[in-house]
Design an enzyme around this catalytic site. Structure first.
Site, PDB file in Angstrom:
ATOM      1  CE  LYS A  38     -16.316  -4.729  26.301  1.00  0.00           C
ATOM      2  NZ  LYS A  38     -15.146  -4.306  25.018  1.00  0.00           N
ATOM      3  CB  SER A  84     -17.020  -3.172  22.145  1.00  0.00           C
ATOM      4  OG  SER A  84     -15.603  -3.756  22.680  1.00  0.00           O
ATOM      5  CB  SER A 124     -13.675  -1.238  22.365  1.00  0.00           C
ATOM      6  OG  SER A 124     -14.223  -1.735  21.347  1.00  0.00           O
TER       7      SER A 124
END
Ligand code: TIU
Length: 738
Positions: free
Chosen positions: A329, A403, A427
């Site tokens: 990420k 997310s 997330s």
């Protein structure tokens, strides 16, 4: 071998049966200090010839277990250089004996092989014949037993180990103590006669007799040869002496870690995998250009793959993640690359990499790129990034979830084997659920969060997204570990519950679910699917148990309706929001402005902290090891699957509904894993008969703090039940069209 996956060997007091996937070889203290001249053992008055006789049989045992693919654990007895972990009794007793002439040197004194029993010294290390491979576990222990003041119990449980084959020195001391400790913790142990030795031959035979006395008081004892005979047919490697194959093996593009490990072992080049990955990435760009914020150049990745091959020329001795492609990420630091957190004004180029990344690289991982996310890791939709909106790998109209949107898509679209994400409010779990992959959020503080842009630091957590539960579990083993630089790190050693290695208890579990009125938030097809899953879990032997839902409900409300959202601002520099409002995604700006409007006070924040502590204690009761407690809570990962259009029209409310079954996870210090649970037709969700395609359904297993191994065990059982009889196992990526 009677039952598939199990071995049975002749042993005392009766034949020993062990499941291969759940068995580890434990090699105790085969150190120079105990086996070679002038070591600690000789000072103990030890017969060195006797103990040295165990080296060759132990090597045979080790090779057989390696070839059969068993987990291997080595231990070393010894102390930190300042001896802070050495009790004075151990240091002084023998030397203090009246008329002692033998113990002229004690622990920590300088001997011919360095300071006796001190970590880092030559004598402390294992003998050359038994050098561990990179993928094997080495446990440094300060005691005679392997379990006192070590994390071996945690590491065995993390690998699903229930059975131990035990060897090493000395039989009367560390070997016997370790078997007794393991026995108390529920392991089934079998000591191997020829692969253990003592300093006193009578002690050896008596120690072994004591183990199996009284129908197996502490376990089993068996000779080496029957075990070698039983393991031989399981050997994955070719007989030695043959010319290695001239042509590399066929590889069908399967990116599951276990499949790649097997392919690499038989000669697949990581360059082939790197090339295939880039072909897939290029093709997928047509379908979704928003997956990556930074993609490594193909040439660089091929160069890294070449370097890996030259660093690890021996295919028998590969680190666990050798050549395994992964993404990360873009809120996690990699030295020299920008970290954007999908928020350009916050972008910076770090000079140090996050430990989680460094561990993956040290483990042989092949870094491919940094993935897109909801800005500032705030959101569960995948629709809040200036780098574009990712969609579910199953359908371009449906959200990817966030997310960690790019993470889940990169795994779901089969562009990488696994991805490192974060999970504060869900997330890691939500996008995994909406892309048909596994999303595992370990207990907070087990994986270092250092070098990661915070969303809500006291609740943030690293998450692992993978194709199946065993891959997620393996990555966890590679990256977890105490980090003193992480203020939220949990202590390295914790109380661990015993295991159930045999009998019906080995597979039984109790589970709770949300009450029916809470499940009403789900769309009809989600409710239907969830009910079916509950029945499946019951058929598997799971016992549905009533639980108190209140702490989960209240903790979920606390996350967004309380003051914890203010913590999202606490990690940003003072005045940052004012200066950067024009650069923020409009939805993120709205959330922050709403937070400011609330004018929360310190009193509000303390009340919320106290409420969090109370609900956490209440949740501990739900997961307590009592008659009323459950092993896991099972929930639908999300209540439904929104379309991108729907979310854009009502971004905050729909986001919040998306987190109904995830929000409370970190507030209550739980661990959780989202697991694919089949598919349904899009028309069943939309009600439009002409809608084509299918979408994934997912459930999440949650467990108490540090109950990760137990939760993963049940998740694996569930995953296996879905694939029973289809002959394929869980290939992960086969479940969707790419
Ligand atoms: N003294 C003795 O027999 N053994 C030890 O001190 N350590 C182990 O057994 N490894």
């Amino acid at each position: 071998m009677a039952i598939k996956g199990q071995c049975t060997i002749d042993a005392k007091p009766y034949p020993f049966t062990f499941p291969l996937k759940h068995t580890a070889l434990l090699v105790i203290d085969m150190q120079r200090d105990f086996l070679l001249k002038s070591g600690f053992g000789e000072i103990q008055g030890g017969n060195l010839e006797a103990v040295q006789a165990s080296i060759v049989p132990t090597r045979k045992l080790l090779d057989a277990c390696r070839n059969a693919g068993l987990a291997i654990f080595h231990t070393r007895e010894g102390h930190v250089p300042d001896l802070a972990d050495c009790p004075s009794s151990k240091l002084i007793r023998q030397g203090a004996a009246p008329n002692n002439s033998q113990h002229s040197l004690v622990i920590g004194d300088k001997g011919e092989m360095g300071r006796l029993l001190v970590r880092g010294e030559y004598g402390h290390d294992l003998v050359d014949e038994l050098t561990p491979y990179p993928s094997e576990v080495v446990i440094d222990k300060p005691g005679k037993g392997s379990f006192w003041n070590t994390d071996i119990m945690h590491k065995l449980k993390a690998r699903g180990i229930t059975h131990l084959i035990v060897s090493g020195v000395t039989t009367e001391c560390c070997f016997a103590t370790s078997i007794r400790e393991a026995n108390d913790r529920g392991f089934e142990c079998c000591g191997i006669e020829d692969a253990t030795a003592g300093y006193n031959s009578d002690f050896k035979s008596q120690s072994l007799d004591m183990i199996h006395w009284s129908q197996g008081l502490f376990g089993f004892v068996a000779p080496l040869q029957p075990l070698l005979d039983a393991l031989l047919p399981l050997t994955g490697t070719k007989p030695s002496g043959l010319t290695p194959p001239q042509t590399p093996p066929e590889w069908d593009g399967d990116l599951r870690i276990t499949s790649l490990q097997a392919a690499y072992k038989s000669g697949l080049s990581p360059v082939t995998v790197a090339e295939a990955v880039y072909t897939k990435i290029e093709a997928y760009r047509e379908s979704d250009p928003a997956v990556w914020i930074h993609l490594e150049s193909k040439d660089d990745v091929i160069a890294s793959a070449r370097l890996l091959s030259s660093r690890f020329p021996d295919r028998e001795k590969l680190p666990a993640l050798f050549g395994i492609p992964f993404s990360i990420k873009d809120s996690i630091d990699i030295s020299g690359l920008p970290t954007t957190t999908a928020c350009p004004p916050l972008a910076h180029i770090p000079t140090a990499s996050a430990p989680v990344y460094t561990k993956l690289i040290e483990g042989g991982g092949l870094f491919i790129g940094k993935t897109n996310l909801d800005q500032l890791a705030t959101g569960l939709t995948g629709c809040r990034s200036p780098y574009g909106i990712t969609h579910s790998v199953f359908h371009k109209d449906y959200i990817s979830g966030g997310s960690s949107s790019g993470n889940a898509v990169s795994v779901g679209a089969n562009l990488v084997s696994f991805s490192i994400a974060t999970d504060t409010a869900g997330s890691g779990r939500v996008p995994s659920g909406l892309n048909g992959v596994v999303g595992y959020k370990p207990t907070r503080g087990l994986i270092s969060f250092v070098g990661t842009t915070p969303a809500c630091l006291s609740l943030d957590c690293i998450a692992i997204i993978a194709k199946n539960v065993e891959d997620a579990r393996l990555v966890w083993q590679m990256v977890e570990g105490y980090d003193g630089n992480d203020p939220y790190a949990k202590p390295a050693i914790a109380f661990e519950r015993h295991i159930n290695s045999i009998g019906p208890q080995a597979t039984a579990f109790k589970f709770g679910i949300p009450p029916q009125d809470v499940l009403e938030v789900c769309s009809p097809i989600y409710r239907k699917r969830f009910n079916e899953i509950v029945q499946r879990l019951q058929k598997m032997g799971g016992k549905l148990t009533r639980i108190d839902w209140t702490p989960f409900q209240k903790a979920g409300d606390l996350l967004y309706n309380g003051t914890f959202v203010s913590e999202r601002l606490a990690s940003l520099p003072d005045g940052w929001l004012e200066k950067n409002r024009n650069y923020l995604h409009p939805v993120i700006l709205r959330i922050f402005e709403d937070v400011i409007k609330r004018r929360s006070t310190a009193v509000d924040a303390y009340r919320d902290l106290q409420a969090k502590a109370l609900y956490t204690r209440q949740a501990e009761v739900v997961f307590a090891p009592t008659a009323a407690g459950v092993d896991v809570l099972v929930v639908p990962t999300t209540p439904t699957h929104w379309k991108i259009d729907e979310v854009l029209k009502d971004p905050i409310r729909l986001n919040s509904i998306n987190g109904t079954f995830t929000h409370f996870g970190n507030v209550l210090d739980l661990c959780a894993v989202a697991v694919p649970a089949g598919r349904y037709d899009v028309s069943e969700l939309s009600g439009v008969e002409t809608d084509k395609g299918s979408l994934p359904f997912s459930i999440t297993f949650l467990g108490g703090s540090r109950m990760d191994a137990e939760v993963l065990r049940i998740a694996l059982q569930f995953q296996d039940s879905l694939h029973e009889g289809d002959g394929k196992g869980n290939r992960g990526y086969e479940s969707h069209p790419f």
